[in-house]
Structure formats: C-alpha cells, structure tokens
Design an enzyme around this catalytic site. Structure first.
Site, mmCIF file in Angstrom:
data_model
loop_
_atom_site.group_PDB
_atom_site.id
_atom_site.type_symbol
_atom_site.label_atom_id
_atom_site.label_comp_id
_atom_site.label_asym_id
_atom_site.label_seq_id
_atom_site.Cartn_x
_atom_site.Cartn_y
_atom_site.Cartn_z
ATOM 1 N N HIS A 25 -6.911 46.636 -8.029
ATOM 2 C CA HIS A 25 -6.817 46.234 -9.440
ATOM 3 C C HIS A 25 -6.140 44.867 -9.563
ATOM 4 O O HIS A 25 -6.525 44.047 -10.386
ATOM 5 C CB HIS A 25 -6.048 47.280 -10.246
ATOM 6 C CG HIS A 25 -6.758 48.606 -10.293
ATOM 7 N ND1 HIS A 25 -8.093 48.716 -10.585
ATOM 8 C CD2 HIS A 25 -6.329 49.876 -10.050
ATOM 9 C CE1 HIS A 25 -8.458 49.993 -10.542
ATOM 10 N NE2 HIS A 25 -7.397 50.717 -10.216
ATOM 11 N N LEU A 52 -14.295 30.078 -26.528
ATOM 12 C CA LEU A 52 -14.777 31.393 -26.109
ATOM 13 C C LEU A 52 -13.931 32.522 -26.717
ATOM 14 O O LEU A 52 -12.699 32.421 -26.751
ATOM 15 C CB LEU A 52 -14.680 31.477 -24.573
ATOM 16 C CG LEU A 52 -14.998 32.818 -23.940
ATOM 17 C CD1 LEU A 52 -16.365 32.789 -23.290
ATOM 18 C CD2 LEU A 52 -13.972 33.200 -22.889
ATOM 19 N N ASP A 74 -16.168 46.574 -12.119
ATOM 20 C CA ASP A 74 -16.068 47.800 -11.317
ATOM 21 C C ASP A 74 -15.970 47.499 -9.818
ATOM 22 O O ASP A 74 -16.443 46.466 -9.350
ATOM 23 C CB ASP A 74 -17.304 48.673 -11.597
ATOM 24 C CG ASP A 74 -17.102 50.113 -11.149
ATOM 25 O OD1 ASP A 74 -15.931 50.519 -10.940
ATOM 26 O OD2 ASP A 74 -18.102 50.835 -11.016
#
Ligand code: IPE
Ligand code: IPE
Ligand code: MG
Length: 253
Positions: free
Chosen positions: A49, A143, A32
């Site tokens: 962004h 991962l 965020d």
C-alpha cells in the site's frame, strides 16, 4: 518533456503517439494489486500500500500535464472494511500522510482535491484532512482529483434514492423532473462527466462496485501490472488504446 504546442505526444519507449486533442476528460483507476506486489517481494501487505501511494504522485502529475480534467482513484471500497483491522488502519494512516505530504505540490499544480464516498464512516482525522484539502483547493481550476474512499457504487445509488426521496417529500422534485441527467446529479460525481476510461491494473477484470451508474459507456482497460509498478508509460498506453477504440454509444458509423 511534453510539448503543449504539438498535437501529438510521442512515447518513444512504447512507440505510441497520443493525440493531445482527444485526451479523455475523465479517467478512473481501480488501484489494485498492492497486496500481491508485496507478497511477491515477501513484504507485508502494508508495504504494498505504501508503494501504491508513491505511484499516485507520478500518475496525478502526468494526468494533469496531459490535460485530463477529472481523475478518480478508487482507494478504499465499502467492502474493504472486511480486511484485517491492522490493514485498514494502515490504509487510513497512509491517506492522512498522503494528503499532508502532497498537499503543497497538488495545490501548486492547481489540482482540486475532492473525495467521493461515505467519508463520515472514516476516522475523524481522515475526514478532517479530506475536508480541509477540499476547502483549500476548491477554487483551483486544474485537474479534479476524486479520491474514492469508503466508496461503493451501490451505496452511492442507495444514497441518491434517499436524497431524491427527501426532495420529493419536500416538493422540490416531482415525477416529471426525474430523468438520467437528474439522477446523475444525485451521485457523488454530481455534475462531472462520466468516466471515458476506466483502468484496472493487477489482472482482475471486474468493477468491484466502482462507478456503477457512471460507467454505462466507459471504455475499460486492463493490465497485469500491479499498481505499485504502474508508470506513466502504462497511462500513455491506456490512453493510446482508448484513442484507437470506436466509441459508438449504440449507434452506427
Ligand atoms: C488495492 O490493492 C488497494 C486496496 C484495495 C485498498 P489490494 O490490497 O487489493 O491488492 P491485492 O488485490 O490484494 O493484490
Ligand atoms: C477494489 O479492489 C477496490 C480498490 C482498489 C480500492 P479490491 O481488491 O478490493 O477488489 P476485489 O476484492 O478484488 O474485487
Ligand atoms: Mg485487490
């Protein structure tokens, strides 16, 4: 440089030591603050962004190097459709660019590129990139990167109820089978462990509909740093703080 043979990883700039034997298995991040980062710099929100996507690269790499098994990144919520269509389109295009640009390196780092959320509502080009990325990395063993897209915790629970209802109707399930473990299996996260640590930068201290079922005993870590400025030092600090918490799970020590 990370020394895999030492049990501690020192981050001298922060004067902290991470215990490599107690790395959280599953870290989830609410990415965020992109918009406010851009606003501060008098840039359009979409530039925030774009900068946020750049942050992802370093954090995935570091999480992977630390031995984190699951990293879930909240990239687009079921509520984010309320944003202006230009911003939504820019986010979808950034997703496609990210997957195209990063695929090779993620794959060579043994990362499984997974997604959670109702992706059927995303533009078809995004769906294709996500499905291809998953199919081409699902046999990796490092991962697992969960990209949460059109994800909402309540939406996920509604979906789980519907799937269970179908299985009850077709006699695959009965009342006795229903327990917490089984319900977890109907979530997007399926057989993954619940997040040990949930990180939210940008100063907000709320879940915003993230992993509602899974976060029952997650540790929360908040920071005022906006996501585009989030570095591996912040990740180290979050892990260090996590390692110094007393997780009692309702019991006593
Ligand atoms: C997070 O940054 C990215 C998405 C929600 C897609 P924001 O766009 O929410 O940034 P702020 O909160 O407005 O600063
Ligand atoms: C949460 O951030 C969703 C993502 C980071 C993808 P928001 O910016 O959408 O959340 P609110 O509106 O501040 O709660
Ligand atoms: Mg926000």
């Amino acid at each position: 440089m990370l020394n895999f043979f030492s049990a501690k990883k020192k981050d001298r700039s922060e004067n902290i030591e991470i215990d490599m034997s107690r790395i959280p298995k599953h870290i989830a991040i609410i990415m965020d603050g992109n918009g406010r980062w851009a606003k501060e710099k008098k840039l359009p929100r979409t530039m925030g962004h774009k900068a946020g996507v750049e942050t992802i690269r370093g954090i995935v790499k570091e999480a992977s190097a630390l031995g984190v098994k699951y990293l879930t990144l909240y990239a687009f919520s079921t509520e984010n459709w309320k944003r202006p269509s230009d911003e939504v389109n820019a986010l979808m295009n950034l997703l496609i660019q990210y997957l195209r640009k990063e695929f090779k390196e993620l794959n060579s780092n043994n990362v499984i590129i997974n997604h959670i959320g109702e992706i059927s509502k995303l533009p078809s080009a995004c769906q294709k990139e996500l499905i291809d990325a998953y199919n081409n990395t699902k046999n990796n063993t490092g991962l697992t990167l969960n990209l949460a897209l059109n994800y909402g915790g309540r939406n996920e629970i509604v979906r789980a109820f519907k799937l269970m209802y179908e299985d009850i109707k077709s006699n695959k399930l009965n009342e006795e089978c229903i327990n917490e473990n089984l319900i977890s299996k109907y979530m997007y996260t399926n057989s993954m462990p619940d997040p040990d640590l949930i990180i939210r930068p940008s100063g907000e201290q709320r879940l915003s509909n993230f992993l509602l079922w899974q976060c029952a005993y997650s540790e929360f870590w908040y920071s005022n740093i906006k996501w585009p400025d989030f570095t591996k030092k912040d990740l180290h600090r979050a892990i260090y703080d996590y390692q110094n918490r007393d997780r009692r799970f309702g019991g006593v020590k």
